[in-house]
Design a protein around this motif. Structure first.
Motif, PDB file in Angstrom:
ATOM      1  N   GLU A  46      23.905  19.262  -1.709  1.00 28.16           N
ATOM      2  CA  GLU A  46      23.249  18.946  -3.068  1.00 28.16           C
ATOM      3  C   GLU A  46      23.802  17.729  -3.816  1.00 28.16           C
ATOM      4  O   GLU A  46      24.757  17.503  -3.352  1.00 28.16           O
ATOM      5  N   GLY A  47      22.792  17.216  -4.588  1.00 28.34           N
ATOM      6  CA  GLY A  47      23.535  15.637  -5.030  1.00 28.34           C
ATOM      7  C   GLY A  47      22.203  15.158  -5.743  1.00 28.34           C
ATOM      8  O   GLY A  47      21.141  15.652  -5.785  1.00 28.34           O
ATOM      9  N   PHE A  48      22.676  13.718  -6.179  1.00 25.28           N
ATOM     10  CA  PHE A  48      21.617  13.105  -6.770  1.00 25.28           C
ATOM     11  C   PHE A  48      21.589  11.837  -5.929  1.00 25.28           C
ATOM     12  O   PHE A  48      22.558  11.249  -5.639  1.00 25.28           O
ATOM     13  N   ALA A  60      27.740  12.773  -7.282  1.00 25.76           N
ATOM     14  CA  ALA A  60      27.795  14.374  -7.237  1.00 25.76           C
ATOM     15  C   ALA A  60      27.412  14.997  -6.002  1.00 25.76           C
ATOM     16  O   ALA A  60      26.801  16.040  -5.967  1.00 25.76           O
ATOM     17  N   LEU A  61      27.848  14.110  -4.821  1.00 28.54           N
ATOM     18  CA  LEU A  61      27.229  14.854  -3.683  1.00 28.54           C
ATOM     19  C   LEU A  61      28.249  16.075  -3.087  1.00 28.54           C
ATOM     20  O   LEU A  61      29.496  15.591  -2.970  1.00 28.54           O
ATOM     21  N   THR A  62      27.801  17.158  -2.878  1.00 28.10           N
ATOM     22  CA  THR A  62      28.403  18.266  -2.293  1.00 28.10           C
ATOM     23  C   THR A  62      27.860  18.686  -0.956  1.00 28.10           C
ATOM     24  O   THR A  62      26.551  18.928  -0.969  1.00 28.10           O
ATOM     25  N   ALA A  63      28.340  19.230   0.108  1.00 28.99           N
ATOM     26  CA  ALA A  63      28.011  19.709   1.052  1.00 28.99           C
ATOM     27  C   ALA A  63      28.682  20.418   2.000  1.00 28.99           C
ATOM     28  O   ALA A  63      29.960  20.327   1.980  1.00 28.99           O
ATOM     29  N   THR A  64      28.062  21.434   2.730  1.00 26.81           N
ATOM     30  CA  THR A  64      29.233  22.027   3.722  1.00 26.81           C
ATOM     31  C   THR A  64      28.250  21.988   5.000  1.00 26.81           C
ATOM     32  O   THR A  64      27.010  22.096   5.098  1.00 26.81           O
ATOM     33  N   ALA A  65      28.930  22.165   6.090  1.00 26.62           N
ATOM     34  CA  ALA A  65      28.516  22.215   7.601  1.00 26.62           C
ATOM     35  C   ALA A  65      29.303  22.739   8.443  1.00 26.62           C
ATOM     36  O   ALA A  65      30.612  22.936   8.358  1.00 26.62           O
TER      37      ALA A  65
END
Length: 207
Positions: A46-48, A60-65
């Motif tokens: 998620e992010g912009f 504001a970038l967040t991620a999981t992998a």
């Protein structure tokens, strides 16, 4: 102002479904800021995103992998990384080729370990990432809390080329970790059980 794509491919690898939303106010200012959400089996993000000159700036970038995404970069065919990656970037600027130009954030490798010819659990680690004085992107590794493995070192990315030198040592005597370390890197003279992992490579960009 809203849209979605059923499948997103990067280097012919399906990541998942992508949805986006463009607030009308940002479009009317002729500076559209796109809210992105990627939902896949092994990657969530998620992010912009907003264009700044020739670059795209993600904020504001967040991620999981899944940590298995690390395997090509680590280049250790005998073992496969396990655990989860958690990414948090306040800024990530991509140039026209898709290469990072500016970065401020961190990546956490949670419940880190390996499977394959050896199976071991190492602990959790944090990698702080930012631009250094030369403009290259650099990162440093630190443990999160107590870990069964001491990992220290750094990596850098300049243009398409990256390199890293990582030192690994057991924090506790564990035959599984000892077996895993024997498959990673090279022994360090004068430091029994310690290993030095050197990584050099070039990013493969999607065409």
């Amino acid at each position: 102002w809203n849209g979605d794509a059923d499948t997103v491919l990067v280097a012919n690898q399906p990541l998942g479904k992508l949805a986006w939303q463009i607030p009308a106010a940002s479009a009317l200012r002729l500076a559209p800021r796109v809210q992105l959400k990627l939902d896949g089996a092994t990657v969530q993000l998620e992010g912009f995103a907003q264009q700044s000159g020739p670059n795209w700036v993600l904020s504001a970038l967040t991620a999981t992998a899944d940590a298995s995404w690390l395997a090509p970069a680590l280049g250790i065919p005998a073992v496969i990384p396990t655990g989860k990656l958690a990414l948090n970037f306040s800024e990530l600027s991509l140039d026209q080729r898709g290469l990072p130009a500016r970065v401020q954030g961190n990546v956490q490798w949670l419940s880190a370990g390996v499977t394959g010819l050896a199976q071991a659990d190492f602990g959790s680690f944090d990698v702080s990432i930012k631009n250094d004085a030369s403009g290259a992107i650099s990162g440093t590794v630190a443990p999160i809390g107590s870990a069964a493995l001491e990992i220290s070192g750094r990596f850098s990315l300049k243009g398409e080329s990256y390199d890293a030198e990582i030192t690994l040592r057991q924090s506790i005597n564990n035959p599984n970790i000892e077996r895993a370390l024997s498959l990673i890197g090279q022994p360090i003279a004068g430091s029994p059980g310690a290993r030095l992992l050197k990584i050099h490579g070039v990013l493969v960009l999607p065409k």
